[in-house]
Design a protein around this motif. Structure first.
Motif, mmCIF file in Angstrom:
data_model
loop_
_atom_site.group_PDB
_atom_site.id
_atom_site.type_symbol
_atom_site.label_atom_id
_atom_site.label_comp_id
_atom_site.label_asym_id
_atom_site.label_seq_id
_atom_site.Cartn_x
_atom_site.Cartn_y
_atom_site.Cartn_z
ATOM 1 N N ASP A 1 8.421 12.193 8.448
ATOM 2 C CA ASP A 1 7.769 11.120 7.689
ATOM 3 C C ASP A 1 8.788 10.426 6.787
ATOM 4 O OD1 ASP A 1 6.027 9.523 6.263
ATOM 5 O OD2 ASP A 1 4.571 11.117 5.892
ATOM 6 N N SER B 1 3.786 9.911 1.270
ATOM 7 C CA SER B 1 2.581 9.080 1.326
ATOM 8 C C SER B 1 1.609 9.428 0.206
ATOM 9 C CB SER B 1 1.898 9.269 2.677
ATOM 10 O OG SER B 1 1.450 10.605 2.769
ATOM 11 N N LYS C 1 1.749 6.586 -4.183
ATOM 12 C CA LYS C 1 0.463 5.885 -4.068
ATOM 13 C C LYS C 1 -0.560 6.455 -5.053
ATOM 14 C CE LYS C 1 -2.042 7.493 -0.444
ATOM 15 N NZ LYS C 1 -3.300 8.080 -0.869
ATOM 16 N N PRO D 1 -4.581 3.650 1.584
ATOM 17 C CA PRO D 1 -3.294 3.072 1.133
ATOM 18 C C PRO D 1 -3.445 2.268 -0.156
ATOM 19 C CG PRO D 1 -4.201 1.791 2.955
ATOM 20 C CD PRO D 1 -5.108 2.968 2.772
ATOM 21 N N ARG E 1 7.795 7.616 4.961
ATOM 22 C CA ARG E 1 7.073 6.725 4.045
ATOM 23 C C ARG E 1 7.555 6.934 2.608
ATOM 24 N NH1 ARG E 1 1.051 8.023 5.852
ATOM 25 N NH2 ARG E 1 2.050 10.016 6.282
ATOM 26 N N GLY F 1 -7.085 6.993 5.951
ATOM 27 C CA GLY F 1 -6.050 6.591 5.000
ATOM 28 C C GLY F 1 -6.637 5.837 3.809
#
Ligand code: UGA
Length: 437
Positions: free
Chosen positions: A329, A263, A267, A87, A331, A85
């Motif tokens: 998901d 996700s 980001k 993030p 997110r 990941g």
């Protein structure tokens, strides 16, 4: 070919399973021992169509294994994929600590010349840091460990299909032998006609951010259009169809609605903006994409407030809780943000989603869930379509309308035909199209 994969999240696990299905011998490793145990027991810890079957086939063929011991995964690998990941930090920059750790693991355990492939989305320049880490850890600049960038273009919900039939394979590298190894790795896909694009590493890294930002731009452009269409009495769906008929524009990613989540886009937009700033370029357009995306949620909330007057004492049903169809998901899911705002405003919120209900419940305190859309609609003063799951299109609108306290629908994904809603007695508030009440 022996392949090691570090990180068995969405990208990592799909990479493991598809490479095993192509005949490679793949060993996936993850620091989360519980996840490894699940995978060893043939259980995929998230919803992704076709993936459980592919993982199961890989395990029973003996070509796919999982371990929490990195030495076992990386020791004999010719290619190691870094799929950890990345993030966002509080600053919006990508947090690359896990990428550094993965590089350290490879340096520690690789026993032969190995291609170390970045598959996680990373800012341009990351490969240089990975290379430096490998050299420092090995204390040897000629250790046979070479870095490559091979960004993933898969979408959640169709990840298996995207990986087995990609529209392009992108490889960024320096040494000719690395390109050679990557061509051998993807030979079955290339043989099937998939285009492989070979370039330098910085270009490959940057291209991934460029693609995601451009797709997000198309969505925000359409959401900006939706705001104008609402004021002008025009129809954004028709405008998008007309635009999309021009092959230079294309129809994909021109669907107005609650905006993008997930996700990746939120980001990656931030990370790309921070990278540009670090390189001395103010790429203000990227921040505008995010601003319009946030505005899409606000516009939907405004419609709900306008339609319902006070939120206090109202029951609101949300159809769809995942950030897009085909996944569990949640997110950065617009539905999750919307649920929080409605609950904070005093409404009672009940959601239904074919896959994401337990994840959404964990994210949103006070969210109720219902076993099906009709149960969610029962007694509700307003129904909001948050995710365009195909099954919602076939709902019995008469039954839905009768179940509700007020037959009022805010369509945050424009999945219904206005005429059908009208004949079912709904007040209908679509996105960027004429409303009626
Ligand atoms: C995205 C990219 O599409 C992939 O190519 C990329 O590999 C991936 O990010 C990644 O970087 O890993 P994904 O986030 O799985 O894939 O989902 P998308 O299908 O791109 O949808 C993203 C969001 O945009 C969803 O919330 C969706 O509802 C929204 N969207 C999409 C719209 O609001 N309007 C559209 O017209 C299209």
């Amino acid at each position: 070919m022996r392949v090691g994969v570090i990180g068995t999240g969405h990208v990592g696990l799909v990479t493991c399973a598809t490479l095993a299905s192509m005949g490679h011998e793949v060993v996936g490793t993850d620091s989360d021992e519980e996840k490894v145990r699940l995978l060893q027991g043939n259980m995929v810890p998230f919803h992704e169509p076709g993936l459980p079957e592919l993982v199961s086939d890989g395990i029973s063929s003996g070509r796919l294994r999982f371990t929490s011991d990195p030495a076992e995964s990386l020791g004999d690998a010719k290619v190691v994929f870094i799929c950890v990941g990345t993030p966002s930090k509080a600053t919006g920059e990508a947090n690359l600590v896990a990428v550094e750790r993965a590089a350290q693991e490879v340096a520690r355990h690789a026993r032969q010349s190995t291609v170390v492939v970045e598959k996680s989305t990373v800012p341009a320049g990351t490969a240089q840091q990975v290379r430096r880490t490998l050299v420092r850890e090995r204390r040897d600049a000629t250790s046979g460990l070479e870095v490559a960038s091979n960004p993933e273009f898969l979408r959640e919900g169709s990840a298996v299909e995207d990986s087995l039939h990609p529209d392009r394979i992108l490889v960024g590298a320096q040494a000719p032998w690395v390109f050679e190894v990557m061509r051998r790795l993807y030979e079955p896909l290339i043989r099937n006609g998939c285009r492989i694009i070979e370039t330098d590493i910085n270009t490959a890294e940057l291209a991934k951010h460029a693609c995601n930002a451009f797709l997000a731009l198309k969505i925000s452009y359409t959401n900006g259009l939706a705001r104008i269409c609402e004021r002008a009495g025009a129809d954004v769906v028709a405008v998008a169809d007309i635009m999309g008929a021009d092959p230079r524009i294309g129809r994909a990613f021109l669907d107005a609605g609650l905006g993008y989540g997930g996700s990746c886009f939120p980001k990656d937009l931030q990370a790309f903006d921070r990278l540009a700033a670090r390189l001395g370029y103010d790429f203000a357009l990227l921040r505008e994409i995010t601003r319009i995306n946030d505005e899409a949620l606000e516009a939907t909330l405004e419609k709900v407030r306008d339609a319902l007057w006070n939120l206090e004492g109202k029951r609101i049903a949300l159809l769809g809780l995942s950030f897009k169809p085909g996944t569990d998901d949640v997110r950065f899911a617009p539905a999750v943000a919307l649920a929080r705002r409605l609950i904070d405003g005093g409404a009672c919120v009940v959601g239904h989603d074919p896959q994401a209900m337990s994840n959404a419940k964990e994210e949103v305190a006070g969210l109720e869930v219902a076993a099906d859309p009709y149960e969610a609609a029962s007694g509700a003063h307003c129904l909001i379509v948050c995710t365009d799951w195909p099954e919602f299109r076939d709902l019995d609108l008469q039954r839905l309308s009768k179940a509700m306290a007020y037959p009022l629908m805010v369509d945050g994904r424009n999945i219904f035909r206005p005429a059908e809603l009208e004949s079912a007695g709904f007040s209908y508030y679509p996105t960027g199209r004429p409303a009626f009440s």
